[in-house]
Motif scaffolding. Structure first.
Motif, PDB file in Angstrom:
ATOM      1  N   ASN A 111     -12.511  34.058 -36.312  1.00 33.34           N
ATOM      2  CA  ASN A 111     -13.111  34.033 -34.982  1.00 33.34           C
ATOM      3  C   ASN A 111     -14.344  33.134 -34.926  1.00 33.34           C
ATOM      4  O   ASN A 111     -14.889  32.906 -33.847  1.00 33.34           O
ATOM      5  N   ASP A 112     -14.794  32.636 -36.068  1.00 35.78           N
ATOM      6  CA  ASP A 112     -15.941  31.719 -36.143  1.00 35.78           C
ATOM      7  C   ASP A 112     -15.390  30.314 -36.355  1.00 35.78           C
ATOM      8  O   ASP A 112     -15.047  29.934 -37.472  1.00 35.78           O
ATOM      9  N   PHE A 113     -15.270  29.574 -35.249  1.00 33.14           N
ATOM     10  CA  PHE A 113     -14.662  28.247 -35.351  1.00 33.14           C
ATOM     11  C   PHE A 113     -15.293  27.273 -34.372  1.00 33.14           C
ATOM     12  O   PHE A 113     -15.911  27.658 -33.388  1.00 33.14           O
ATOM     13  N   GLU A 114     -15.100  26.011 -34.657  1.00 34.74           N
ATOM     14  CA  GLU A 114     -15.498  24.894 -33.794  1.00 34.74           C
ATOM     15  C   GLU A 114     -14.209  24.197 -33.381  1.00 34.74           C
ATOM     16  O   GLU A 114     -13.431  23.785 -34.233  1.00 34.74           O
ATOM     17  N   LYS A 115     -13.967  24.069 -32.080  1.00 36.61           N
ATOM     18  CA  LYS A 115     -12.716  23.502 -31.577  1.00 36.61           C
ATOM     19  C   LYS A 115     -12.999  22.149 -30.921  1.00 36.61           C
ATOM     20  O   LYS A 115     -13.908  22.031 -30.128  1.00 36.61           O
ATOM     21  N   PHE A 116     -12.200  21.162 -31.288  1.00 35.87           N
ATOM     22  CA  PHE A 116     -12.274  19.838 -30.675  1.00 35.87           C
ATOM     23  C   PHE A 116     -10.965  19.601 -29.925  1.00 35.87           C
ATOM     24  O   PHE A 116      -9.913  19.539 -30.537  1.00 35.87           O
ATOM     25  N   LYS A 117     -11.052  19.490 -28.607  1.00 35.76           N
ATOM     26  CA  LYS A 117      -9.839  19.187 -27.835  1.00 35.76           C
ATOM     27  C   LYS A 117      -9.748  17.703 -27.527  1.00 35.76           C
ATOM     28  O   LYS A 117      -8.676  17.174 -27.327  1.00 35.76           O
ATOM     29  N   ASP A 118     -10.893  17.040 -27.489  1.00 38.49           N
ATOM     30  CA  ASP A 118     -10.923  15.612 -27.206  1.00 38.49           C
ATOM     31  C   ASP A 118     -11.028  14.857 -28.527  1.00 38.49           C
ATOM     32  O   ASP A 118     -12.117  14.621 -29.032  1.00 38.49           O
ATOM     33  N   PHE A 119      -9.879  14.526 -29.097  1.00 34.65           N
ATOM     34  CA  PHE A 119      -9.824  13.806 -30.364  1.00 34.65           C
ATOM     35  C   PHE A 119      -8.552  12.984 -30.410  1.00 34.65           C
ATOM     36  O   PHE A 119      -7.632  13.189 -29.629  1.00 34.65           O
ATOM     37  N   LYS A 120      -8.529  12.039 -31.320  1.00 34.36           N
ATOM     38  CA  LYS A 120      -7.300  11.299 -31.586  1.00 34.36           C
ATOM     39  C   LYS A 120      -7.202  11.135 -33.093  1.00 34.36           C
ATOM     40  O   LYS A 120      -8.171  11.352 -33.818  1.00 34.36           O
ATOM     41  N   TYR A 121      -6.031  10.769 -33.549  1.00 33.66           N
ATOM     42  CA  TYR A 121      -5.832  10.623 -34.981  1.00 33.66           C
ATOM     43  C   TYR A 121      -4.937   9.429 -35.256  1.00 33.66           C
ATOM     44  O   TYR A 121      -4.183   8.991 -34.399  1.00 33.66           O
ATOM     45  N   LYS A 123      -2.841   7.585 -38.816  1.00 28.18           N
ATOM     46  CA  LYS A 123      -2.479   7.655 -40.230  1.00 28.18           C
ATOM     47  C   LYS A 123      -2.252   6.245 -40.737  1.00 28.18           C
ATOM     48  O   LYS A 123      -1.584   5.450 -40.100  1.00 28.18           O
ATOM     49  N   SER A 124      -2.857   5.951 -41.886  1.00 28.23           N
ATOM     50  CA  SER A 124      -2.714   4.641 -42.498  1.00 28.23           C
ATOM     51  C   SER A 124      -2.617   4.835 -44.004  1.00 28.23           C
ATOM     52  O   SER A 124      -3.571   5.303 -44.627  1.00 28.23           O
ATOM     53  N   GLY A 125      -1.443   4.524 -44.572  1.00 24.99           N
ATOM     54  CA  GLY A 125      -1.262   4.691 -46.013  1.00 24.99           C
ATOM     55  C   GLY A 125      -1.415   6.144 -46.409  1.00 24.99           C
ATOM     56  O   GLY A 125      -0.738   7.026 -45.890  1.00 24.99           O
ATOM     57  N   ASN A 126      -2.355   6.429 -47.305  1.00 24.09           N
ATOM     58  CA  ASN A 126      -2.559   7.797 -47.785  1.00 24.09           C
ATOM     59  C   ASN A 126      -3.736   8.484 -47.097  1.00 24.09           C
ATOM     60  O   ASN A 126      -4.263   9.469 -47.604  1.00 24.09           O
ATOM     61  N   SER A 127      -4.165   7.986 -45.952  1.00 21.45           N
ATOM     62  CA  SER A 127      -5.308   8.559 -45.240  1.00 21.45           C
ATOM     63  C   SER A 127      -4.944   8.961 -43.813  1.00 21.45           C
ATOM     64  O   SER A 127      -4.171   8.287 -43.146  1.00 21.45           O
ATOM     65  N   LEU A 128      -5.556  10.066 -43.386  1.00 20.90           N
ATOM     66  CA  LEU A 128      -5.477  10.501 -42.000  1.00 20.90           C
ATOM     67  C   LEU A 128      -6.889  10.468 -41.444  1.00 20.90           C
ATOM     68  O   LEU A 128      -7.804  11.050 -42.032  1.00 20.90           O
ATOM     69  N   LYS A 129      -7.071   9.784 -40.321  1.00 24.51           N
ATOM     70  CA  LYS A 129      -8.359   9.754 -39.639  1.00 24.51           C
ATOM     71  C   LYS A 129      -8.252  10.622 -38.396  1.00 24.51           C
ATOM     72  O   LYS A 129      -7.334  10.452 -37.594  1.00 24.51           O
ATOM     73  N   VAL A 130      -9.204  11.554 -38.260  1.00 22.77           N
ATOM     74  CA  VAL A 130      -9.313  12.356 -37.050  1.00 22.77           C
ATOM     75  C   VAL A 130     -10.614  11.908 -36.390  1.00 22.77           C
ATOM     76  O   VAL A 130     -11.691  12.067 -36.958  1.00 22.77           O
ATOM     77  N   ILE A 131     -10.488  11.354 -35.192  1.00 20.22           N
ATOM     78  CA  ILE A 131     -11.615  10.719 -34.527  1.00 20.22           C
ATOM     79  C   ILE A 131     -12.067  11.587 -33.352  1.00 20.22           C
ATOM     80  O   ILE A 131     -11.305  11.833 -32.416  1.00 20.22           O
TER      81      ILE A 131
END
Length: 187
Positions: A111-121, A123-131
């Motif tokens: 119940n203790d969380f931080e939620k991001f609804k405005d994001f994009k992601y 994937k490039s090679g072995n990395s995932l970017k969450v922006i």
């Protein structure tokens, strides 16, 4: 009259030959412009719909781990859970990522969380970017098993009761690590 016939045949042949060479020059001029148009269409920006088709299942719930023995070749002995953050302070962060939400959750309290609804992601090679608006979270796979090193671009988030670890793995793999629980600790 016999001399005029070959003369007309020669003039006619020259006229036909010159028309054919003009057509070849015109064709040569058209081909490069068609190729340059094709090159421009290949470099179009990535469509947002294509980005959304990335499979996020391997990132759906990432649990914090730490490096225990950097020389060990066995990944499940090399990494393990952080004792104080999981058992004593209960202040570590779990990441939950899906197409609709990007959540940072306290390891001991869902119940203790931080939620991001405005994001994009992406994937490039072995990395995932969450922006997000202020931070880019970069999860880079560093082992054959799904072990991810987390780095940041932009402002590193400061979250209460959700301390971010350097390494993460799938929640369902935690049991495979040699050090994976709090044992008999009564904290």
């Amino acid at each position: 009259m016999k001399t005029t016939l070959p003369f007309y045949a020669i003039v006619l042949s020259l006229a036909i030959f010159s028309c054919k060479s003009e057509n070849k020059e015109t064709e040569k001029q058209i081909i490069p412009t068609e190729q340059s148009v094709e090159i421009k269409t290949d470099k179009k920006p990535v469509d947002k719909k294509e980005i959304q088709d990335i499979d996020l299942s391997e990132y759906s719930q990432l649990a914090p781990i730490e490096l225990k023995d950097s020389k060990n070749k066995n990944v499940f002995k090399k990494y393990g859970t952080e004792f104080s953050g999981n058992c004593y302070a209960c202040d570590l962060a779990i990441f939950k990522i899906n197409k609709k939400n990007f959540d940072i959750v306290n390891v001991c309290d869902e119940n203790d969380f931080e939620k991001f609804k405005d994001f994009k992601y992406e994937k490039s090679g072995n990395s995932l970017k969450v922006i997000t608006s202020e931070t880019t979270f970069i999860f880079t796979k560093v082992e054959n098993e799904p072990i991810y090193k987390l780095t940041f671009e932009g402002k590193k988030p400061e979250l209460k009761n959700k301390r971010i670890s350097e390494f993460y793995t799938l929640q369902n793999l935690i049991e495979k690590f040699e050090e994976h629980d709090c044992g008999d600790f009564q904290g």
